[in-house]
Motif scaffolding. Structure first.
Motif, short mmCIF file in Angstrom:
data_model
loop_
_atom_site.label_atom_id
_atom_site.label_comp_id
_atom_site.label_asym_id
_atom_site.label_seq_id
_atom_site.Cartn_x
_atom_site.Cartn_y
_atom_site.Cartn_z
N LEU A 169 48.82 14.70 -52.50
CA LEU A 169 48.05 13.91 -53.46
C LEU A 169 48.59 12.49 -53.54
CD1 LEU A 169 45.93 13.57 -55.67
CD2 LEU A 169 47.58 14.56 -57.30
N GLY A 170 49.90 12.35 -53.51
CA GLY A 170 50.49 11.01 -53.52
C GLY A 170 50.02 10.18 -52.34
N GLU A 171 49.91 10.81 -51.19
CA GLU A 171 49.44 10.10 -50.00
C GLU A 171 47.97 9.73 -50.11
OE1 GLU A 171 51.20 8.88 -47.55
OE2 GLU A 171 53.01 9.66 -48.51
N ARG A 172 47.16 10.65 -50.65
CA ARG A 172 45.74 10.35 -50.81
C ARG A 172 45.52 9.19 -51.79
NH1 ARG A 172 41.55 13.68 -49.15
NH2 ARG A 172 40.33 11.93 -49.94
N LEU A 173 46.26 9.20 -52.88
CA LEU A 173 46.14 8.11 -53.86
C LEU A 173 46.64 6.79 -53.27
CD1 LEU A 173 47.28 9.94 -57.11
CD2 LEU A 173 45.01 9.00 -56.66
N ALA A 174 47.72 6.85 -52.50
CA ALA A 174 48.25 5.64 -51.87
C ALA A 174 47.25 5.03 -50.91
CB ALA A 174 49.56 5.95 -51.15
N ALA A 175 46.54 5.88 -50.17
CA ALA A 175 45.54 5.40 -49.22
C ALA A 175 44.31 4.84 -49.94
CB ALA A 175 45.12 6.52 -48.28
N ALA A 176 43.94 5.47 -51.06
CA ALA A 176 42.75 5.05 -51.78
C ALA A 176 42.99 3.82 -52.65
CB ALA A 176 42.24 6.20 -52.66
N ASP A 177 44.23 3.63 -53.10
CA ASP A 177 44.57 2.51 -53.98
C ASP A 177 45.87 1.88 -53.49
OD1 ASP A 177 44.69 0.77 -56.15
OD2 ASP A 177 45.52 2.27 -57.52
N PRO A 178 45.81 1.16 -52.36
CA PRO A 178 47.02 0.64 -51.70
C PRO A 178 47.87 -0.27 -52.59
CG PRO A 178 45.10 0.44 -50.27
CD PRO A 178 44.58 0.82 -51.60
N ALA A 179 47.27 -0.92 -53.56
CA ALA A 179 48.03 -1.84 -54.41
C ALA A 179 49.12 -1.11 -55.20
CB ALA A 179 47.08 -2.56 -55.38
N HIS A 180 48.95 0.19 -55.41
CA HIS A 180 49.93 0.96 -56.17
C HIS A 180 50.53 2.09 -55.34
CE1 HIS A 180 47.09 -0.72 -59.26
NE2 HIS A 180 48.25 -1.14 -59.73
N ALA A 181 50.50 1.93 -54.02
CA ALA A 181 50.94 2.99 -53.11
C ALA A 181 52.38 3.41 -53.36
CB ALA A 181 50.77 2.54 -51.66
N GLN A 182 53.28 2.47 -53.57
CA GLN A 182 54.69 2.81 -53.75
C GLN A 182 54.88 3.68 -55.00
OE1 GLN A 182 57.38 -0.52 -53.78
NE2 GLN A 182 59.16 0.73 -54.33
N GLY A 183 54.21 3.31 -56.08
CA GLY A 183 54.31 4.08 -57.31
C GLY A 183 53.82 5.51 -57.13
N TYR A 184 52.70 5.67 -56.43
CA TYR A 184 52.17 7.01 -56.19
C TYR A 184 53.15 7.85 -55.39
CZ TYR A 184 47.61 5.14 -57.66
OH TYR A 184 46.58 4.57 -58.36
#
Length: 319
Positions: A169-184
């Motif tokens: 899920l962290g990877e999916r969120l990082a891909a969908a919202d790259p601006a907050h990828a590190q936080g995810y």
């Protein structure tokens, strides 16, 4: 869909399209990335991994059996704008249909992240199936008309599998919202570590027990049983609404007596009547073993899992 419902949906879709379709903020909710979660355990996980960067909306109401979920026109319309939908395909037909029609490129089927187990009712030979794993569940979902799914969807009842879902899920969120990828990614790693610690706690707590047989009102606990070397004996199958046949009740009663089962497990969202009758017949008591399909009355997913651990330790007479 009825005519009135269709007209309402068309009106809502037209309104949302006029307000936000094609904008640079598609998938955003008040500046946060919008995510819809189909049921409570997925909502809990998404809120932990998403943190302040997401606005998470749960599709199922607390205290309501999630398998029976019906989406309102407004909920369906909001899926047009959400950035990601996390669900388990085959469990909630209304969600499956809405994702397919309105968010096909933004759906994350959490069960694709792990190896699934077959949807078996559990019987007095359940020990023979311990450790079995099904194939990846692609193509094994409910067919038209609500036919049963062939894998058990309750993946969250194994914290080690749920940790894997957290990472994905962290990877999916990082891909969908790259601006907050590190936080995810950082939060996903933290949640995965917490779930791994919970897994170790449960493994230690169930390591030395006088019995390993758990009689449950419906067969929702295959992953928990598989992970901790228990034998699930389900009165009914994966579907909690299924009525057990008299022959099945007689079979479970026979196994319960032979195994000297002290506890028949019930659930908060399923009528306890059958379990109570069975308990009286075999001279056992009843206790709650929560499949955590809905938000617990108190605490959260982890506290509910620890309450399950305590209930299992008492029932199985664990050292």
């Amino acid at each position: 869909m009825h005519t009135a419902g269709a007209l309402a949906l068309m009106t809502v879709l037209a309104t949302t399209a006029a307000c936000g379709s094609g904008s640079a903020d598609s998938g955003k909710a008040g500046g946060a990335f919008g995510v819809s979660a189909a049921m409570y355990p997925l909502q809990w996980l998404t809120e932990r991994v998403g943190g302040p960067d997401t606005a998470v909306t749960g599709l199922a109401k607390p205290g309501v059996e999630p398998h029976d979920l019906e989406l309102s026109p407004i909920q369906v319309a909001r899926l047009e704008e959400t950035g990601l939908v996390i669900y388990i395909r085959g469990v909630q037909p209304a969600v499956d249909e809405a994702v397919e029609q309105h968010a096909a490129d933004r759906g994350f089927d959490a069960a694709t992240a792990v190896r699934t187990l077959p949807a078996t009712a559990g019987d007095d030979h359940a020990d023979e199936h311990a450790g079995e794993t099904g194939e990846e569940h692609a193509g094994e979902h409910a067919g038209e008309g609500g036919s049963p799914i062939s894998y058990d969807p309750h993946i969250w009842l194994d914290p080690s599998r749920f940790a894997t879902v957290a990472t994905k899920l962290g990877e999916r969120l990082a891909a969908a919202d790259p601006a907050h990828a590190q936080g995810y990614r950082e939060r996903a790693a933290k949640v995965a570590a917490e779930l791994t610690a919970l897994d170790g706690e449960m493994a230690r707590g169930l390591r030395t027990c006088a019995s390993n047989a758990i009689v449950t009102s419906h067969a929702a606990f295959a992953y928990l049983a598989d992970r901790y070397r228990l034998r699930q004996i389900g009165v009914s199958g994966v579907n909690p609404d299924a009525e057990p046949a008299p022959a099945r009740l007689a079979q479970v009663a026979e196994v319960a007596r032979r195994e000297k089962v002290t506890t028949i497990f019930t659930e908060s969202l399923v009528s306890p009547k059958v379990a109570e009758v069975l308990a009286i017949e075999v001279g056992a008591k009843t206790a709650v073993l929560d499949p955590i399909e809905s938000r617990p009355a108190s605490g959260d997913y982890t506290s509910a899992m620890r309450r399950n651990l305590t209930a299992l330790q008492a029932a199985l007479r664990c050292a």
